[in-house]
Design a protein around this motif. Structure first.
Motif, mmCIF file in Angstrom:
data_model
loop_
_atom_site.group_PDB
_atom_site.id
_atom_site.type_symbol
_atom_site.label_atom_id
_atom_site.label_comp_id
_atom_site.label_asym_id
_atom_site.label_seq_id
_atom_site.Cartn_x
_atom_site.Cartn_y
_atom_site.Cartn_z
ATOM 1 N N ASP A 1 55.212 -53.747 -53.687
ATOM 2 C CA ASP A 1 54.128 -54.299 -52.879
ATOM 3 C C ASP A 1 54.513 -55.645 -52.295
ATOM 4 N N MET A 2 55.590 -56.225 -52.827
ATOM 5 C CA MET A 2 56.059 -57.515 -52.332
ATOM 6 C C MET A 2 57.082 -57.252 -51.219
ATOM 7 N N VAL A 3 58.247 -57.888 -51.243
ATOM 8 C CA VAL A 3 59.224 -57.719 -50.172
ATOM 9 C C VAL A 3 60.619 -57.614 -50.776
ATOM 10 N N ASN A 4 61.336 -56.552 -50.464
ATOM 11 C CA ASN A 4 62.746 -56.463 -50.818
ATOM 12 C C ASN A 4 63.574 -57.302 -49.849
ATOM 13 N N VAL A 5 64.627 -57.940 -50.381
ATOM 14 C CA VAL A 5 65.519 -58.751 -49.555
ATOM 15 C C VAL A 5 66.935 -58.221 -49.711
ATOM 16 N N VAL A 6 67.573 -57.908 -48.583
ATOM 17 C CA VAL A 6 68.961 -57.457 -48.562
ATOM 18 C C VAL A 6 69.833 -58.615 -48.100
ATOM 19 N N LEU A 7 70.914 -58.853 -48.802
ATOM 20 C CA LEU A 7 71.839 -59.925 -48.446
ATOM 21 C C LEU A 7 73.124 -59.339 -47.875
ATOM 22 N N ILE A 8 73.474 -59.779 -46.672
ATOM 23 C CA ILE A 8 74.763 -59.458 -46.059
ATOM 24 C C ILE A 8 75.653 -60.681 -46.187
ATOM 25 N N GLU A 9 76.819 -60.516 -46.790
ATOM 26 C CA GLU A 9 77.801 -61.590 -46.886
ATOM 27 C C GLU A 9 78.984 -61.266 -45.976
ATOM 28 N N TYR A 10 79.561 -62.305 -45.380
ATOM 29 C CA TYR A 10 80.680 -62.117 -44.446
ATOM 30 C C TYR A 10 81.510 -63.394 -44.444
ATOM 31 N N ASP A 11 82.693 -63.322 -43.901
ATOM 32 C CA ASP A 11 83.587 -64.471 -43.832
ATOM 33 C C ASP A 11 83.494 -65.140 -42.467
#
Length: 559
Positions: free
Chosen positions: A409-419
């Motif tokens: 019911d809250m919010v999922n957060v996806v993290l993209i890491e890059y150089d």
């Protein structure tokens, strides 16, 4: 002994050693803070003469309930918040993930939560409580490592030389009342240690009055940020309307003040509160929207008249705090992302990181990102770093499989890491025109806004900066040329190309072309061949960063 001498010396020294830039950066990085509306009005809880006062905010019940000055002073004489615990309030703010507390030192009714030399209508002189709430809360807040700020109303319904109550709260400030405000603000700035922000509200001061109040604040505390509701473009940060977040990009420091319920900020005993989990999800999404657009979110609680915190509001804050324990990295210290707003949610940035807030995840379990060129080194659920996600790249379109993410019911957060630096292609990238040049206009620009005006009712959005992108020009050297109509009143502009500023004067106009436009050749500028170029335009004079750019009809040509 003054309160100033009692504050923790290391806290004071740290505050004083900050530069203005550091103070601004710290305030901007906070993102999420606690607002507290508390005062003699809390004693009434939205009820007068055994009837609900349903019109207007409950902290303004003296106006909406037609309560006389004498009657309201009698209310204050019963205000005894024995259950007020500043240490518990500060701990609640910290556990909720908030980085500062701002409390109503004095609201419109003129009642002060601190001892003031200039009135007897305060917590010490007018109530049986007789303890300085501002002093104790300031100490407790700093003890928890949080910043402390104060709200101060520019109108005063108790002060004899102020204008009387009106229906709009935007009255002018008579000279004696202005001096009274200066005196009380000076008390707050000199007796309670470092103040991170002062939150002025309502009234219609003159430009000179606004300037004098700001100068008073900065004289004693140069690092205190002043809210935009000082009016006349004298604030350090813009304050949006109550519970309002902009649907456009902002170009100045800004903040959204938010109440638990749109109907009130002060305690209302008969408020329908509903489900605290649903309220937490609602406020979290608004926090995410504000922060993604570069703003700070100031969420209010309204304690009861006895000083206790409403259990519903406490549960809401702690629920958001639990989410922040796992996802706060995506909130605190972030900046806006060039990817900004997507169909499935919003994005924030840190170096080498893009945080994707899935506020509206698609049913097919696949989110796409257009224009992203950086190669992800890793993509995963922020709250569960071990949960890696599959990314498929098709040219400049990325697709991320989120079908296995837990429902929430809250919010999922996806993290993209890059150089390295983020490589992307903005949707607004400009192509060569038929005349073999680049034309930069209002139609193909990204506009950045502020708010400008004299008071609450005249303040409107302004465009303070425009931004354009040019991708992969085949050469480096270009002639910068302007076309603009005769009614443009701006004298000097600043164009910044890939971080290199150029000042442009429009004073030396030549005869207009047959089209009626003036033409000015500025000179040679350089772009990055076969790369993304960023061009910005703003007023050369930034003494008022909220002033409208006001260059409608201007065309910038790169030939």
């Amino acid at each position: 002994m003054s309160c100033q001498s009692e504050i923790n010396s290391s806290t004071q020294q740290s505050f004083q050693s900050q530069t203005e830039e550091q103070a601004i950066a710290k305030w901007e990085s906070q993102k999420y803070s606690m607002f507290i509306h508390f005062g003699a009005y809390s004693e009434l809880g939205g009820i007068w003469n055994d009837e609900r006062v349903e019109y207007g905010y409950s902290e303004q019940i003296r106006a909406h309930g037609n309560i006389t000055k004498e009657e309201f002073r009698e209310v204050a004489s019963t205000f005894n918040p024995v259950n007020w615990n500043p240490d518990s309030v500060a701990v609640l703010a910290k556990n909720a993930g908030m980085k500062s507390i701002v409390i109503t030192a004095k609201h419109h009714d003129g009642f002060s939560l601190y001892e003031t030399e200039y009135s007897d209508f305060d917590i010490i002189d007018a109530t049986p409580y007789k303890r300085n709430i501002i002093k104790k809360l300031a100490e407790a807040t700093r003890e928890q490592g949080l910043d402390f700020g104060v709200y101060f109303s520019l109108i005063d319904w108790d002060y004899e030389h102020a204008l009387p109550i009106s229906s709009h709260n935007s009255d002018s400030i008579p000279p004696q009342h202005h001096q009274f405000n200066l005196n009380q603000v000076e008390e707050l700035m000199t007796e309670y240690g470092p103040i991170s922000e002062i939150w002025f509200d309502m009234g219609k001061p003159t430009l000179e009055q606004s300037r004098e109040l700001k100068e008073m604040v900065k004289k004693h505390q140069p690092n205190t940020l002043v809210s935009g509701r000082l009016w006349n473009d004298q604030g350090d940060f813009v304050v949006m309307g109550d519970n309002v977040s902009p649907d456009f990009r902002m170009g100045t420091l800004w903040q959204t003040p938010a109440s638990m319920f749109d109907e009130t900020w002060g305690y209302r005993s008969w408020q329908e509160r509903g489900n605290p989990q649903e309220k937490a999800a609602e406020k979290l999404r608004k926090l995410v929207k504000v922060v993604s657009n570069g703003g700070n979110y100031l969420l209010n609680i309204g304690p009861r008249g006895d000083g206790s915190i409403v259990e519903f509001e406490k549960e809401v804050l702690l629920t958001i705090g639990e989410w922040l324990d796992k996802n706060g990295e995506a909130i605190y210290g972030t900046t806006t992302s060039p990817l900004f707003e997507q169909s499935w949610g919003t994005v924030t940035s840190k170096p080498g990181q893009q945080f994707l807030f899935l506020t509206d995840p698609p049913e097919n379990g696949q989110i796409t990102i257009e224009g992203l060129r950086s190669e992800p080194t890793r993509t995963y659920l922020l709250s569960e770093p071990s949960r890696s996600l599959t990314v498929n790249q098709n040219g400049e379109e990325y697709s991320i499989d989120i079908s296995a993410l837990p429902e929430t019911d809250m919010v999922n957060v996806v993290l993209i890491e890059y150089d390295g630096e983020l490589e992307y292609v903005p949707a607004t990238t400009i192509s060569l025109s038929a005349d073999n040049n680049y034309q930069l206009t209002a139609e193909n620009a990204i506009d950045y806004h502020s708010l400008s005006g004299e008071d609450y009712y005249t303040t409107e959005p302004t465009v303070v900066e425009r931004e354009w992108f040019i991708l992969n020009p085949e050469k480096e050297e270009f002639l910068l040329r302007l076309q603009y109509p005769s009614d443009i009143t701006v004298k000097k502009l600043e164009a910044t190309i890939n971080g290199n500023p150029t000042e442009i004067s429009l004073d030396d106009r030549i005869e207009p072309e047959p089209s009626g436009n003036f033409v000015k050749e500025v000179g040679t500028v350089y772009l990055l061949a076969n790369d993304l170029n960023k061009i910005k335009l703003r007023l050369a004079d930034q003494s008022n960063p909220h002033k409208d750019l006001n260059v409608e009809g201007l065309i910038i040509e790169l030939q």
